[in-house]
Design an enzyme around this catalytic site. Sequence first.
Site, PDB file in Angstrom:
ATOM      1  N   SER A 109     -32.181  -4.573  -2.759  1.00 29.30           N
ATOM      2  CA  SER A 109     -32.897  -5.677  -3.414  1.00 29.30           C
ATOM      3  C   SER A 109     -34.227  -5.255  -4.013  1.00 29.30           C
ATOM      4  O   SER A 109     -34.952  -6.080  -4.573  1.00 29.30           O
ATOM      5  CB  SER A 109     -33.184  -6.794  -2.402  1.00 29.30           C
ATOM      6  OG  SER A 109     -31.979  -7.268  -1.880  1.00 29.30           O
ATOM      7  N   THR A 154     -36.622  -8.935  -1.141  1.00 26.53           N
ATOM      8  CA  THR A 154     -37.880  -8.649  -1.838  1.00 26.53           C
ATOM      9  C   THR A 154     -38.948  -8.297  -0.820  1.00 26.53           C
ATOM     10  O   THR A 154     -39.094  -8.988   0.176  1.00 26.53           O
ATOM     11  CB  THR A 154     -38.348  -9.914  -2.586  1.00 26.53           C
ATOM     12  OG1 THR A 154     -37.420 -10.189  -3.599  1.00 26.53           O
ATOM     13  CG2 THR A 154     -39.741  -9.740  -3.172  1.00 26.53           C
ATOM     14  N   THR A 193     -39.344  -6.207  -6.413  1.00 23.56           N
ATOM     15  CA  THR A 193     -37.963  -6.648  -6.222  1.00 23.56           C
ATOM     16  C   THR A 193     -37.079  -6.242  -7.400  1.00 23.56           C
ATOM     17  O   THR A 193     -37.581  -5.997  -8.504  1.00 23.56           O
ATOM     18  CB  THR A 193     -37.919  -8.195  -6.095  1.00 23.56           C
ATOM     19  OG1 THR A 193     -36.618  -8.608  -5.677  1.00 23.56           O
ATOM     20  CG2 THR A 193     -38.230  -8.891  -7.415  1.00 23.56           C
ATOM     21  N   ARG A 216     -33.300 -12.700 -16.821  1.00 22.77           N
ATOM     22  CA  ARG A 216     -33.921 -13.611 -15.835  1.00 22.77           C
ATOM     23  C   ARG A 216     -35.105 -12.928 -15.117  1.00 22.77           C
ATOM     24  O   ARG A 216     -35.035 -11.786 -14.706  1.00 22.77           O
ATOM     25  CB  ARG A 216     -32.854 -14.024 -14.819  1.00 22.77           C
ATOM     26  CG  ARG A 216     -33.360 -14.964 -13.706  1.00 22.77           C
ATOM     27  CD  ARG A 216     -33.755 -14.225 -12.458  1.00 22.77           C
ATOM     28  NE  ARG A 216     -34.082 -15.134 -11.350  1.00 22.77           N
ATOM     29  CZ  ARG A 216     -34.637 -14.751 -10.214  1.00 22.77           C
ATOM     30  NH1 ARG A 216     -34.944 -13.496 -10.017  1.00 22.77           N
ATOM     31  NH2 ARG A 216     -34.899 -15.622  -9.270  1.00 22.77           N
ATOM     32  N   THR A 253     -40.652 -14.789  -0.667  1.00 22.55           N
ATOM     33  CA  THR A 253     -39.348 -14.181  -0.902  1.00 22.55           C
ATOM     34  C   THR A 253     -38.317 -15.305  -0.921  1.00 22.55           C
ATOM     35  O   THR A 253     -38.578 -16.400  -0.445  1.00 22.55           O
ATOM     36  CB  THR A 253     -39.017 -13.149   0.193  1.00 22.55           C
ATOM     37  OG1 THR A 253     -37.730 -12.584  -0.070  1.00 22.55           O
ATOM     38  CG2 THR A 253     -39.004 -13.772   1.576  1.00 22.55           C
ATOM     39  N   GLY A 254     -37.166 -15.007  -1.497  1.00 27.92           N
ATOM     40  CA  GLY A 254     -36.133 -16.041  -1.565  1.00 27.92           C
ATOM     41  C   GLY A 254     -35.900 -16.472  -2.995  1.00 27.92           C
ATOM     42  O   GLY A 254     -36.198 -15.738  -3.942  1.00 27.92           O
TER      43      GLY A 254
HETATM   44  N1  ASP Z   1     -37.772 -13.833  -4.977  1.00 26.08           N
HETATM   45  C1  ASP Z   1     -36.848 -12.901  -5.575  1.00 26.08           C
HETATM   46  C2  ASP Z   1     -36.437 -13.422  -6.913  1.00 26.08           C
HETATM   47  O1  ASP Z   1     -36.204 -14.601  -7.044  1.00 26.08           O
HETATM   48  C3  ASP Z   1     -35.628 -12.665  -4.783  1.00 26.08           C
HETATM   49  C4  ASP Z   1     -35.775 -12.334  -3.358  1.00 26.08           C
HETATM   50  O2  ASP Z   1     -36.776 -12.596  -2.707  1.00 26.08           O
HETATM   51  O3  ASP Z   1     -34.844 -11.796  -2.822  1.00 26.08           O
HETATM   52  O4  ASP Z   1     -36.269 -12.648  -7.818  1.00 26.08           O
END
Ligand code: ASP
Length: 327
Positions: A87, A189, A207, A217, A240-241
Site C-alpha cells: 500500500s 498508508t 501511500t 484518482r 488512513t483509510g
Molecule cells: N488514505 C489512502 C487513500 O485514500 C488509503 C489508505 O489509507 O489506505 O488513498
Amino acid sequence: MNTRRKFIKKSAVTAVGIPLINVSNCYGAQQEVEKNISKKIIPTVISTWENQKANEAAWNVIKSGGSSLDAVETGVKVPEADPEDQSVGYGGRPDRKGIVTLDACIMNADGDAGSVSFLQGIKHPISVARKVMEETPHVMLVGSGAERFALAKGFEKINLLTDLSKREFEDWKKTSKYKPVINIEQHDTIGMLAIDKNGDIAGACTTSGLAYKMHGRVGDSPIIGAGMFVDNEIGGAAATGMGEAVLKSLGSFLVVELMRQGRTPFEACKEAVMRIIKKQQFGDIQVGYIAINKEGEYGAFAIQQGFNYVITQKGQTQLIDGQFFKK
Ligand code: ASP
C-alpha cells in the site's frame, strides 16, 4: 548585578537542569526559561498500522539528536522501500490501468509543507515531497510535473510494480470488482508524526492509495490538512483509510483544531471520526486517525475495529489497538 545575586540566579537555574543563561535583565529570556521548566518535552514517534520498523528508524534519528523532520522522512521511507508493503511506495498495488501511482506529503515545525501526487516510477515520494517543500516556491507538484522535478533532482526512475502486485492485479481484472476490503487490502498508508528533543513536531504521510482506483484518482494522503497536518504550537494528526471520507471533512486539520480547543488527542480523533459517521455513509469504509499534542500525549480512533498504530516513547515501541466506533 553583584556577584552574590548572580550566584543565586545561577543556582536556581541549574537546580532544574536548564542550561545556564543570563536571565537577570532580560524579560523574554526569563519567560523562556519558565516555559522550559513548566513544559517537559517528551520525544515521540507515532505511526499508523503495524509500522514498528518505521518507528524504530525514526526513533534512531530522534535518539541521536536529529530533527523530527529527518525522523519522519527516514521512518516512512522504510515501508516505501519494502516490496511486501503493498500500500506504500515500491510494491504498491496499481490502479485499474495497472499503474502504481504514489501520493505523499510532509510538514515541518515551521508550518512549511511539501506534497507530491499521482507520481509514478519513483521509490521515495516522501523525499520528493520534502524537496518540493525545501527547494521550490510551491507546496504541491503532481503527475508528470512531479516526476520531471524528481528526475531533475537526481531521483532514479524505476518500475514500482512488483511481480506479486502484478499477479494480484491480473487476478483482479478477471472480475474487475471494485470493493475495497476494510482493514485488509487497501489501508496501509503510513502516516507518521514525531516530536524531537527540542519539542518540535513534524509529520509525513505516504501511500500508493486505494488499490485498483480509477486512473488519476488522488486521495487524502498528499493533501495538507486531510492526510496529515502539523501545527507546532498544538500538535499533529494523520489519517488512513478511505481517503474520500477524510477529504470531505479535512480530517487531520480538524483533529489539530479540536486539540487547539482543548480536546485530548484521543477526543479529537474520536470527534473527527464521528463527523464522518454523522454526515457520510460509513457502513463499508474504514477511517483511522492518530494524533499527538505538544505535551507528548497521543491518541487514535477509527470507524471500524481493526485499526492499530505504533507508538515509541522513551525508547519503547508498542503496537496499540485503536478504539473504534463499530465492530
Ligand atoms: N488514505 C489512502 C487513500 O485514500 C488509503 C489508505 O489509507 O489506505 O488513498
